[in-house]
Design a protein around this motif. Structure first.
Motif, mmCIF file in Angstrom:
data_model
loop_
_atom_site.group_PDB
_atom_site.id
_atom_site.type_symbol
_atom_site.label_atom_id
_atom_site.label_comp_id
_atom_site.label_asym_id
_atom_site.label_seq_id
_atom_site.Cartn_x
_atom_site.Cartn_y
_atom_site.Cartn_z
ATOM 1 N N GLU A 239 0.980 -1.127 0.023
ATOM 2 C CA GLU A 239 0.062 0.094 0.049
ATOM 3 C C GLU A 239 0.992 1.280 -0.057
ATOM 4 O OE1 GLU A 239 -2.499 2.464 -0.551
ATOM 5 O OE2 GLU A 239 -3.361 0.548 -0.187
ATOM 6 N N LYS A 240 0.788 2.256 -1.232
ATOM 7 C CA LYS A 240 1.428 3.326 -1.019
ATOM 8 C C LYS A 240 0.861 4.646 -0.642
ATOM 9 C CE LYS A 240 4.670 0.558 -3.405
ATOM 10 N NZ LYS A 240 5.671 0.031 -2.548
ATOM 11 N N ASP A 241 -0.451 4.593 -0.406
ATOM 12 C CA ASP A 241 -0.984 5.692 -0.248
ATOM 13 C C ASP A 241 -1.980 5.717 1.215
ATOM 14 O OD1 ASP A 241 -2.167 8.423 -0.424
ATOM 15 O OD2 ASP A 241 -2.959 8.257 -2.473
ATOM 16 N N ASN A 242 -2.858 6.514 1.250
ATOM 17 C CA ASN A 242 -3.740 6.391 2.609
ATOM 18 C C ASN A 242 -5.128 6.115 2.173
ATOM 19 O OD1 ASN A 242 -1.439 7.050 4.232
ATOM 20 N ND2 ASN A 242 -1.641 9.057 3.746
ATOM 21 N N PRO A 243 -5.483 4.719 2.186
ATOM 22 C CA PRO A 243 -6.891 4.552 1.847
ATOM 23 C C PRO A 243 -7.640 4.634 2.978
ATOM 24 C CG PRO A 243 -5.653 2.546 2.001
ATOM 25 C CD PRO A 243 -4.775 3.754 2.214
ATOM 26 N N LEU A 244 -9.298 4.724 2.834
ATOM 27 C CA LEU A 244 -10.170 4.694 3.654
ATOM 28 C C LEU A 244 -11.010 3.182 3.509
ATOM 29 C CD1 LEU A 244 -12.294 5.052 5.994
ATOM 30 C CD2 LEU A 244 -13.627 6.420 4.047
ATOM 31 N N CYS A 245 -10.722 2.205 4.028
ATOM 32 C CA CYS A 245 -11.338 0.910 3.764
ATOM 33 C C CYS A 245 -12.570 0.718 4.646
ATOM 34 C CB CYS A 245 -10.236 -0.128 4.000
ATOM 35 S SG CYS A 245 -8.798 -0.033 3.098
ATOM 36 N N GLN B 285 -17.947 0.237 -5.495
ATOM 37 C CA GLN B 285 -17.632 1.636 -5.395
ATOM 38 C C GLN B 285 -17.218 2.099 -4.097
ATOM 39 O OE1 GLN B 285 -21.896 2.443 -5.719
ATOM 40 N NE2 GLN B 285 -21.867 3.223 -7.816
ATOM 41 N N LEU B 286 -17.224 1.515 -3.193
ATOM 42 C CA LEU B 286 -16.532 1.905 -1.844
ATOM 43 C C LEU B 286 -15.136 1.602 -1.942
ATOM 44 C CD1 LEU B 286 -18.797 0.325 0.976
ATOM 45 C CD2 LEU B 286 -18.356 2.747 0.728
ATOM 46 N N ASN B 287 -14.587 0.679 -2.818
ATOM 47 C CA ASN B 287 -13.291 0.289 -2.951
ATOM 48 C C ASN B 287 -12.647 1.512 -3.821
ATOM 49 O OD1 ASN B 287 -10.929 -1.417 -2.929
ATOM 50 N ND2 ASN B 287 -11.464 -1.786 -5.048
ATOM 51 N N ASN B 288 -13.486 1.578 -4.910
ATOM 52 C CA ASN B 288 -12.908 2.479 -5.990
ATOM 53 C C ASN B 288 -12.821 4.015 -5.479
ATOM 54 O OD1 ASN B 288 -12.809 0.383 -7.805
ATOM 55 N ND2 ASN B 288 -14.955 1.018 -8.812
ATOM 56 N N THR B 289 -13.384 4.415 -4.652
ATOM 57 C CA THR B 289 -13.423 5.769 -3.960
ATOM 58 C C THR B 289 -12.592 5.786 -2.392
ATOM 59 O OG1 THR B 289 -15.583 5.204 -2.763
ATOM 60 C CG2 THR B 289 -15.674 6.422 -5.015
ATOM 61 N N ARG B 290 -12.044 4.932 -2.471
ATOM 62 C CA ARG B 290 -11.352 4.999 -1.028
ATOM 63 C C ARG B 290 -10.302 5.771 -0.629
ATOM 64 N NH1 ARG B 290 -9.020 0.948 -4.328
ATOM 65 N NH2 ARG B 290 -6.891 0.529 -4.557
ATOM 66 N N TYR B 291 -9.889 6.491 -1.750
ATOM 67 C CA TYR B 291 -8.914 7.786 -1.750
ATOM 68 C C TYR B 291 -9.801 9.165 -1.687
ATOM 69 C CZ TYR B 291 -5.565 4.133 -2.465
ATOM 70 O OH TYR B 291 -4.689 2.741 -2.281
ATOM 71 N N HIS B 292 -10.940 9.061 -1.952
ATOM 72 C CA HIS B 292 -11.778 10.573 -2.490
ATOM 73 C C HIS B 292 -12.130 11.030 -1.072
ATOM 74 C CE1 HIS B 292 -12.933 8.817 -6.475
ATOM 75 N NE2 HIS B 292 -11.772 8.831 -6.378
#
Length: 610
Positions: free
Chosen positions: A556-562, A588-595
Motif C-alpha cells: 500500500e503506497k497511499d492512505n486509503p479509507l477501507c 464503489q466503496l473500494n474505487n473511492t477509497r482515496y476520495h
C-alpha cells in the motif's frame, strides 16, 4: 466386490497401453499402509523397462483414491516420490476432487498419474524434488530420533544446546542459547525446566553448508556413514566457517558416556533450507589408542567407534512455520503498537501475531469485564487473578490478558503491556511513538482519535497510523490509514466540511446518518454501550489487519479509507437512518477509497496542513 471385478475387466480390455497382465491378488501382499479391501497387480512400462505394480483399494473407494505401489522399490533407482515401501506419491490428497460416479475413471487417471511420476523420475525432469524435499527423505531412514528444535538458521557455524532427558534416554529439545526465550519456551510447551540440574544440557554444533551446495538425501538402501558426512561438511563450508568449526572442535574432548550432536543446514533449489542432524553416542576407544578414556572429536580425527543415529527435527522457529501459512517473513521484526485492546484491537493483535509480527506494545487502561467476553479475543478464563497481598480476586487489565494469551500461544513473541491511558502517554513523551513501525488505534473514541491524529503529526519521523472503528448493529466497519509514505489524507479529513467549517462534526465515512444516538443501556447509564456483534468486530479486525499487512509489506503506497458494509435490517428496525454513503456498492466503496481526502483539512490538507 463386483465393482472391483468390473474395474479389473475394464483395465484388461481398455488400458493395455497403461497396464498389462492385470490380476487380483491377496491384500496381504500389499504393504500395510492402510486397511485395504481389494488389490490388483499388473505390469507397466517406463521406456524399455517393465515393472510390477500393485493397485490397492480402501473401503471408502471411490470417495478415496486408490494407492499404487512398485513391487520392487528400487527397480528405477532412487527417484523422487517413491516411499520406502514402494508407495508412489502421484497426487496430493489435499484439495483433491474425485468423481465418485466414475470409479473406473478414477483408477485410470490415478494409474496414468503414477506412471507419469515414474517417467519424470527416470528422465530426471523432477529431480529437483529430491533436493527440495531433503527433510522428507531424511525422515524415512529406519533408525532415527525425532527432536523438537527452535534453532534460528544462519550463515555461521555456532555451538548450540541440546536438552537431554535421561528418563527418556533421548534428546528432547534443541535451541540456540540458555536465554530467557528458550527457558520460557521449553517450560511452556514441553514442561521442562531448562535450569533443572536433573535435565542434562549438552552442546552441539550447527553447520550451515555453503549456498549453492547441491546435496542429495541418502537413499533408503544406502544410509550415510560418518566418513561420508565428514566429507560433505568439509567440502561444502566456507573457509571462515571451516576455521570456526576447527576452533570449536579443538576445545572438545569426547568421553565414553558423551553424546555429540551435529546439525546441518542444507540449501535447496527452491530457496529454502533443510535442517537435519545426527547423534553420535556409545563411544568406544579403537584398539591401540594409548589414552582410551577420552578422544578427539571425530570430525577432527576418528579415534573411537560410535553409534550414529539420524535426528529428524520438528522445527518451531517462526521463520520456518510461516512458510506453511501465507505468513509474511519480511514483517517478522516489525514493532507494532496497538492502542485499545477491545473486541477489535484484541483480534487485530492476534491476527498480526499469526501473520508473523514478533514485537508488540499493547496500550489500554481498561480491565476485561464479563460484559466483554462474548465479543472479545479473550475468554472468561482471563477475567480475574488472585491478589496474594490483598487476598482477593482482581480484574485483569486487558493488556495483561492479551500478554498471557500471546505468550502461551506464541512464546517467542516480544510483548510489552502498558496499562496506561493514551492521553497520559502523550503527556509523558509523545516521541516514544516514533519507535514503532506501525500504530493501530482501536479505541472507539472519535474525540481522542482526532487528538491523536493531530499530535502524532508533530513527530519528526511519525510511523504510519491506522484508525479502525465499528458501526452499530452490524451495518459496517472501517479502517483508515494515514502518514504512509508522506501522502496526505488523515482522520481529520473525515470531519472536514469544505463548504461550512462551522457545521456540526460528523464522520463522513459513516454508514449511519448524523445526529443519532446508538448507545444501549441494560441497567442504567453506567452500562451504556454501542450494540454490535462478535462477527462485526471480527470483520472489522480482518479489514484493519489486511490493511496493516499491506502497509508493512510495502504494497500500500497511499492512505486509503477501507470499509465493509453489512446488512441494515436490524439497524432500520430500531428506527435508525442510513447515510448516503451506505448506498454505495462494495465495488464503489473500494474505487473511492482515496476520495475522502479534504484539501481544506487543517491537519494534512494542502491549504494549511503540515
Amino acid at each position: 466386490m463386483f465393482l472391483f471385478e468390473e474395474i479389473k475387466m475394464k483395465l484388461q480390455a481398455q488400458c493395455p497401453d497403461l497396464i498389462k497382465g492385470v490380476e487380483t491378488i491377496e491384500v496381504t501382499v500389499v504393504p500395510p499402509r492402510d486397511n485395504y479391501v481389494y488389490a490388483l497387480k499388473g505390469t507397466i512400462a517406463i521406456g524399455d523397462q517393465e515393472a510390477s505394480v500393485y493397485i490397492a483399494f480402501k473401503k471408502d473407494f471411490p470417495i478415496r483414491k486408490p494407492d499404487i505401489f512398485l513391487e520392487d522399490r528400487d527397480v528405477f533407482g532412487f527417484i523422487p516420490h517413491i516411499e520406502p515401501d514402494g508407495f508412489i506419491c502421484y497426487v496430493h490428497e489435499e484439495g483433491l476432487l474425485l468423481d465418485q460416479d466414475n470409479p473406473f475413471g478414477i483408477v485410470k487417471d490415478s494409474l496414468a498419474r503414477a506412471i507419469r511420476t515414474l517417467e519424470m523420475g527416470v528422465s530426471e525432469d523432477n529431480y529437483d524434488d529430491l533436493y527440495n524435499e531433503f527433510e522428507v527423505y531424511w525422515a524415512r531412514q529406519k533408525t532415527k530420533i525425532v527432536v523438537d528444535c527452535i534453532l534460528s538458521l544462519g550463515e555461521r557455524v555456532k555451538e548450540i544446546y541440546v536438552l537431554y532427558d535421561p528418563k527418556l534416554h533421548r534428546p528432547v529439545f534443541i535451541f540456540d542459547a540458555l536465554d530467557e526465550k528458550s527457558i520460557f519456551y521449553a517450560k511452556n510447551l514441553f514442561h521442562y525446566d531448562i535450569l533443572d540440574e536433573s535435565i542434562e544440557k549438552q552442546k552441539g554444533i550447527y553447520i550451515p553448508l555453503r549456498e549453492g551446495t547441491r546435496l542429495l538425501p541418502p537413499s533408503y538402501s544406502s544410509p550415510w556413514g560418518f566418513g561420508q558426512i565428514k566429507d560433505i561438511i568439509f567440502s561444502n563450508i566456507t573457509s571462515s566457517n571451516k576455521r570456526e568449526l576447527q576452533r570449536i572442535l579443538k576445545q572438545k574432548r569426547i568421553y565414553r558416556n558423551t553424546k555429540e550432536y551435529i546439525l546441518l543446514s542444507v540449501p535447496q533449489p527452491n530457496g529454502y533450507h533443510a535442517l537435519v542432524g545426527i547423534e553420535l553416542s556409545e563411544f568406544k576407544a579403537r584398539k591401540g589408542l594409548k589414552n582410551n578414556k577420552s578422544f578427539r572429536h571425530p570430525l577432527i580425527k576418528v579415534q573411537s567407534d560410535f553409534k550414529l543415529t539420524p535426528l529428524v527435527l520438528k522445527r518451531h522457529h517462526p521463520s520456518y512455520l510461516l512458510q506453511r501459512t501465507i505468513g509474511y517473513d519480511e514483517i517478522h521484526n516489525k514493532h507494532i503498537a496497538v492502542i485499545g485492546l477491545g473486541a477489535v484491537g484484541s483480534r487485530i493483535t492476534m491476527e498480526l501475531a499469526r501473520a508473523g509480527v514478533s514485537k508488540f506494545t499493547l496500550i489500554d487502561d481498561d480491565v476485561l469485564d464479563i460484559d466483554n467476553v462474548f465479543r472479545h479475543e479473550l475468554g472468561s478464563e482471563r477475567l480475574y487473578f488472585f491478589d496474594q497481598k490483598q487476598h482477593q480476586l482482581q480484574k485483569v487489565p486487558k493488556v495483561y490478558g492479551m500478554y498471557q494469551e500471546l505468550k502461551e500461544k506464541y512464546p517467542l513473541i516480544d510483548v510489552e503491556p502498558k496499562v496506561k491511558n493514551i492521553l497520559d502517554l502523550i503527556r509523558e513523551d509523545i516521541h516514544q511513538f516514533e519507535q514503532f513501525d506501525l500504530i493501530i488505534v482501536a479505541i472507539g473514541n472519535p474525540t481522542v482519535e482526532r487528538y491523536f491524529n493531530r499530535v502524532v503529526r508533530t513527530l519528526t519521523d511519525p510511523p504510519p497510523v491506522i484508525f479502525t472503528w465499528l458501526e452499530p448493529l452490524g451495518i459496517g466497519g472501517h479502517a483508515l490509514l494515514t502518514l504512509n509514505n508522506g501522502n496526505n489524507g488523515c482522520y481529520e479529513c473525515l470531519y472536514t466540511n469544505p463548504f461550512d467549517p462551522d457545521c456540526a462534526l460528523y464522520n463522513k465515512a459513516s454508514f449511519a446518518a448524523p445526529n443519532q444516538f446508538f448507545g444501549k443501556m441494560i441497567s442504567g447509564c453506567q452500562t451504556a454501550f454501542t450494540p454490535y456483534g462478535s462477527m462485526d468486530a471480527l470483520q472489522t479486525a480482518i479489514l484493519a489487519t489486511r490493511l496493516a499487512l499491506s502497509v508493512l509489506t510495502g504494497k500500500e503506497k497511499d492512505n486509503p479509507l477501507c470499509s465493509w458494509k453489512g446488512d441494515s435490517t436490524d439497524f432500520l428496525e430500531h428506527g435508525f437512518k442510513l447515510s448516503k454513503r451506505y448506498e454505495l456498492t462494495t465495488e464503489q466503496l473500494n474505487n473511492t477509497r482515496y476520495h475522502y481526502k479534504a484539501q481544506q483539512c487543517p491537519i494534512c490538507g494542502q491549504d494549511g496542513g503540515s
